[in-house]
Scaffold this motif. Structure first.
Motif, PDB file in Angstrom:
ATOM      1  N   PRO A  41       0.762  -1.264   0.055  1.00  0.00           N
ATOM      2  CA  PRO A  41      -0.448   0.527   0.159  1.00  0.00           C
ATOM      3  C   PRO A  41       0.738   1.847  -0.386  1.00  0.00           C
ATOM      4  CG  PRO A  41      -0.838  -1.662   1.483  1.00  0.00           C
ATOM      5  CD  PRO A  41       0.380  -2.346   1.539  1.00  0.00           C
ATOM      6  N   THR A  42       2.035   1.514   0.602  1.00  0.00           N
ATOM      7  CA  THR A  42       3.270   2.364   0.699  1.00  0.00           C
ATOM      8  C   THR A  42       3.774   2.855  -0.736  1.00  0.00           C
ATOM      9  OG1 THR A  42       3.565   2.208   3.339  1.00  0.00           O
ATOM     10  CG2 THR A  42       4.946   3.521   2.097  1.00  0.00           C
ATOM     11  N   ALA A  43       4.449   1.661  -1.539  1.00  0.00           N
ATOM     12  CA  ALA A  43       5.013   1.847  -2.022  1.00  0.00           C
ATOM     13  C   ALA A  43       3.208   2.265  -3.738  1.00  0.00           C
ATOM     14  CB  ALA A  43       5.288   0.273  -3.307  1.00  0.00           C
ATOM     15  N   HIS A  44       1.943   1.785  -3.404  1.00  0.00           N
ATOM     16  CA  HIS A  44       0.927   2.023  -3.984  1.00  0.00           C
ATOM     17  C   HIS A  44       1.101   3.710  -4.315  1.00  0.00           C
ATOM     18  CE1 HIS A  44      -2.039   2.438  -6.525  1.00  0.00           C
ATOM     19  NE2 HIS A  44      -2.935   2.998  -5.923  1.00  0.00           N
ATOM     20  N   ARG A  45       1.540   4.131  -3.069  1.00  0.00           N
ATOM     21  CA  ARG A  45       0.732   5.907  -2.839  1.00  0.00           C
ATOM     22  C   ARG A  45       1.928   6.122  -3.366  1.00  0.00           C
ATOM     23  NH1 ARG A  45      -0.726   3.861   2.243  1.00  0.00           N
ATOM     24  NH2 ARG A  45       0.948   4.602   3.728  1.00  0.00           N
ATOM     25  N   LEU A  46       3.428   5.801  -3.054  1.00  0.00           N
ATOM     26  CA  LEU A  46       4.174   6.452  -3.293  1.00  0.00           C
ATOM     27  C   LEU A  46       4.900   6.658  -4.978  1.00  0.00           C
ATOM     28  CD1 LEU A  46       6.892   4.774  -0.583  1.00  0.00           C
ATOM     29  CD2 LEU A  46       6.766   7.108  -0.793  1.00  0.00           C
ATOM     30  N   LEU A  47       4.438   5.954  -5.545  1.00  0.00           N
ATOM     31  CA  LEU A  47       4.452   5.480  -7.304  1.00  0.00           C
ATOM     32  C   LEU A  47       3.147   6.609  -8.092  1.00  0.00           C
ATOM     33  CD1 LEU A  47       4.708   1.569  -7.644  1.00  0.00           C
ATOM     34  CD2 LEU A  47       6.268   3.885  -8.274  1.00  0.00           C
ATOM     35  N   GLU A  48       1.533   6.893  -7.496  1.00  0.00           N
ATOM     36  CA  GLU A  48       1.210   7.326  -7.137  1.00  0.00           C
ATOM     37  C   GLU A  48       1.603   8.787  -7.505  1.00  0.00           C
ATOM     38  OE1 GLU A  48      -1.781   7.195  -9.050  1.00  0.00           O
ATOM     39  OE2 GLU A  48      -0.286   5.362  -9.936  1.00  0.00           O
ATOM     40  N   THR A  49       2.133   8.896  -6.423  1.00  0.00           N
ATOM     41  CA  THR A  49       2.152  10.470  -5.701  1.00  0.00           C
ATOM     42  C   THR A  49       3.708  10.584  -7.021  1.00  0.00           C
ATOM     43  OG1 THR A  49       2.104  10.944  -3.261  1.00  0.00           O
ATOM     44  CG2 THR A  49       3.679  12.126  -4.233  1.00  0.00           C
ATOM     45  N   LEU A  50       4.858  10.036  -7.274  1.00  0.00           N
ATOM     46  CA  LEU A  50       6.035   9.998  -8.290  1.00  0.00           C
ATOM     47  C   LEU A  50       4.733  10.592  -9.545  1.00  0.00           C
ATOM     48  CD1 LEU A  50       7.961   7.765  -7.118  1.00  0.00           C
ATOM     49  CD2 LEU A  50       8.459  10.565  -6.722  1.00  0.00           C
ATOM     50  N   ARG A  51       3.760  10.025  -9.855  1.00  0.00           N
ATOM     51  CA  ARG A  51       2.870   9.169 -11.409  1.00  0.00           C
ATOM     52  C   ARG A  51       2.410  11.111 -11.490  1.00  0.00           C
ATOM     53  NH1 ARG A  51      -1.793   9.554 -13.266  1.00  0.00           N
ATOM     54  NH2 ARG A  51      -3.186   8.833 -11.395  1.00  0.00           N
TER      55      ARG A  51
END
Length: 255
Positions: A41-51
């Motif tokens: 879940p944390t990886a997903h939030r970070l990826l979406e922020t970077l996107r």
């Protein structure tokens, strides 16, 4: 001031994600979580922020993430061009003495090839004013096509995507065939085109499978048939590129 501030955990994890994508080239959230050890879940939030910030991209919800060219801006303050002046310029100076025609070394930057070293100023056969820092096109120059042809497919695709956003630039319908031909024969070729008085050939300068730069040789189109120029000078151009590659490898060898 004290340097013992605690690390910002979110920033540390975000950098881990960027490094993981750099290694993996393309990755799903699960791939990044496994690579970094960050909870999914944390990886997903970070990826979406970077996107959302433009540093990573994916075509749809089912497609993997990949870095965008905007990620290159994170390294803009770092310059690794000393090798060009120390290693490459002396080699092309010697090449100019032997062949007389001018040469350039160009590297990729923000949708263009940029001249980093040149012998136009010392060649008696140069008819163009070329200086360091000059930007040249990617799609219709020998150096640009060479860089694209010898780059890994993900990088090539990202560069072409970025070029689509430049006003007035359109991909030629024959581009894929041209890049394939460039890769197969081992050199790029421009017959006049954007510089109607001259033609050129170019070869890549490689290190660990990556294109560091491209080295070209220019001649006056009416003065020399392309077949003769290629037969006469391609071997010397490749020899010069190899000398630069060997010296660069020594330059970067661990002490």
């Amino acid at each position: 001031m004290s340097s013992d501030y605690p690390a910002v955990a979110g920033l540390v994890k975000g950098l881990q994600v960027l490094r993981a994508l750099n290694r993996l080239v393309e990755a799903t959230t699960a791939d990044v979580a496994e690579e970094t050890g960050i909870p999914r879940p944390t990886a997903h939030r970070l990826l979406e922020t970077l996107r959302k910030e433009g540093y990573v991209h994916r075509d749809s919800l089912r497609q993997p993430y990949r870095l965008t060219l905007m990620a290159r801006t994170l390294g803009e303050g770092y310059h690794d061009d000393d090798w060009i002046a120390d290693i490459a310029q002396p080699v092309i100076d010697e090449l100019r003495v032997r062949v007389l025609w001018p040469s350039d070394i160009a590297t990729y930057e923000h949708g263009h090839m940029v001249i980093r070293a040149t012998t136009h100023g010392t060649s008696p056969l140069s008819i163009e004013r070329v200086s360091r820092g000059r930007k040249i096109a990617m799609l219709d120059t020998a150096t640009g096509q060479t860089y694209l042809a010898f780059s890994p497919p993900p990088l090539r695709a990202a560069i072409l995507e970025s070029l689509d956003e430049f006003p007035g630039i359109q991909r030629p319908p024959y581009l894929e065939r041209s890049l394939k031909a460039t890769l197969e024969r081992g050199y790029g070729l421009r017959l006049r085109g954007s510089q109607p008085k001259t033609s050129s050939i170019a070869v890549p300068i490689m290190f660990e499978g990556k294109v560091l730069a491209c080295l070209n040789l220019n001649w006056i189109h009416r003065a020399l048939k392309s077949e003769i120029a290629i037969t006469r000078y391609l071997g010397q151009l490749r020899e010069a590129a190899l000398r630069i590659e060997v010296s660069y490898a020594r330059y970067h060898a661990p002490n």
